[in-house]
Design an enzyme around this catalytic site. Structure first.
Site, short mmCIF file in Angstrom:
data_model
loop_
_atom_site.label_atom_id
_atom_site.label_comp_id
_atom_site.label_asym_id
_atom_site.label_seq_id
_atom_site.Cartn_x
_atom_site.Cartn_y
_atom_site.Cartn_z
N LYS A 52 0.82 -1.22 0.00
CA LYS A 52 0.00 0.00 0.00
C LYS A 52 0.85 1.26 0.00
CE LYS A 52 -4.42 -1.69 1.37
NZ LYS A 52 -5.63 -1.58 2.14
N LYS A 55 -5.53 -9.52 -6.64
CA LYS A 55 -6.79 -9.77 -5.93
C LYS A 55 -7.81 -8.68 -6.24
CE LYS A 55 -6.49 -7.53 -1.48
NZ LYS A 55 -7.35 -7.33 -0.36
N LYS A 72 -10.89 -2.96 -3.52
CA LYS A 72 -11.69 -1.73 -3.56
C LYS A 72 -10.94 -0.61 -4.25
CE LYS A 72 -13.64 -2.49 1.00
NZ LYS A 72 -12.99 -2.51 2.31
#
Ligand code: AQP
Length: 345
Positions: free
Chosen positions: A114, A206, A209
């Site tokens: 991230k 994956k 969102k």
């Protein structure tokens, strides 16, 4: 204060709640209601580890709550609330910040993914995120945590933190007449139909969102037309579907779509391939559209109805937070005694 079998899990209100969140987590949340005391949390403190527009954040907290209820979570029998209403999460997280080691957090792959290349600019909260997650679980002394595959490493860290706290404070725990294993070792429950749903655009990533392409995921709030378009455009390969599961190896996109079909229909992949093996993707995709609309349509419609009644949703969260706080406060009192803080008795 005996530890009881208790389930805790959370979902971030960061928008675009998708099929991966549903199959990897929420479906299991619903099932566990029959066998455990469950606490399901909209983890808004986690959400702000990356920038959230305040108006959107409020909307998203209500949307996740609505998704829980629309999927079949009963907020009267179990507890549904948003994290920021129970201050004990942040309070315990601070104590655990002082128990967890830098070296442990440095190994967390989610932070690396991230934060990316701009690591210096990532928030301190994003780095400390796994400690807050450990606090979320341990403040309820939860024994079982249903999550998707991607959360496995954070769960292992929560177990390490629980053990180190119990060891570091063993004498004090004993002196206060508390259970030797004050924090139980939380068990990850990475089970259910699809523990890792992949992006519809790239079978190696994956479903997420934050993927910039809305075509990468099926959102729980998508209308039938959007679901149909996304499934039809989903990446595949030129081969027909195999007749046996082994034939899905090295074909990540085919494997993912068959896995989604299997999960939504409550069947095994092998069973699904018995029906569709040897056929072209086009007819399989049509069946997948019908199945997805059939399963997700009613959830999306109920979410829409619930989010149009924010008064009801907010009342559910306030009621859940009051009940959660009663449990969390008891743990926090004991933690303060164990650590040696003075408190009003
Ligand atoms: N693709 C997935 N397949 C299976 N399970 C998944 N989960 C998330 N993605 C998948 C599980 O859903 C629960 C809630 O996740 P979260 O909202 O707390 O955080 P996340 O894992 O960060 O979700 P996203 O969609 O992947 O968000 P971004 O894009 O921000 O990284 C968890 O139990 C998770 O395992």
């Amino acid at each position: 204060m005996a530890a009881i079998e208790r389930v805790f899990s959370g979902v971030q209100p960061t928008g675009n709640l998708h099929l991966g969140n549903y199959l990897g987590a929420i479906v299991n949340f619903v099932k566990l209601q029959n066998t455990h005391n469950c606490i399901y949390c909209v983890v808004d403190l986690h959400a702000i580890t990356v920038w959230q527009d305040p108006v959107e954040l409020t909307r998203n907290i209500r949307e996740v709550t609505a998704a829980f209820i629309a999927s079949g979570i009963d907020p009267k029998k179990h507890i549904v609330f948003n994290q920021s209403q129970v201050a004990e999460h942040a309070e315990l997280a601070w104590v655990l910040n002082c128990v967890a080691r830098l070296g442990w957090l440095n190994r967390m792959t989610q932070f690396k993914e991230k934060a990316g290349k701009d690591r210096e600019n990532a928030s301190v909260g994003l780095y400390a995120y796994p400690n807050l997650m450990a606090a979320d679980i341990l403040v309820y002394r939860a024994t079982h945590v249903p999550v998707g595959e991607d959360q496995k490493q954070h769960l292992e860290l929560a177990r390490d933190i629980a053990q180190k706290f119990n060891n570091d404070f063993a004498d004090s725990i004993r002196a206060h007449g508390l259970e030797e294993k004050f924090f139980p070792q939380p068990e990850p429950l990475i089970t259910g139909p699809a523990t890792r749903v992949m992006s519809l655009r790239d079978g190696a990533k994956k479903m997420s969102k934050s993927d910039p392409s809305d075509y990468s995921r099926i959102n729980l709030s998508d209308e039938a037309d959007a679901i149909a378009q996304k499934v039809r455009k989903a990446k595949t390969d030129p081969e027909p579907l195999p007749s046996e599961e082994k034939g899905l190896e090295a074909r990540p996109e085919a494997d993912n779509l068959v896995g989604i079909y299997a999960a939504l229909s409550g069947r095994s992949k092998a069973d699904v391939l018995r029906d569709f093996g040897g056929g072209q993707f086009s007819s399989f995709k049509s069946a997948l559209v019908d199945l997805s609309v059939d399963k997700l349509g009613p959830i999306g419609a109920e979410m829409k109805r619930l989010t149009q009644d924010p008064g009801y949703v907010d009342a559910v969260l306030v009621d859940g937070a009051d009940r959660a706080r009663a449990i969390a406060a008891e743990t926090m009192h004991a933690v303060k005694d164990i650590v040696g803080f003075i408190r009003k008795k």
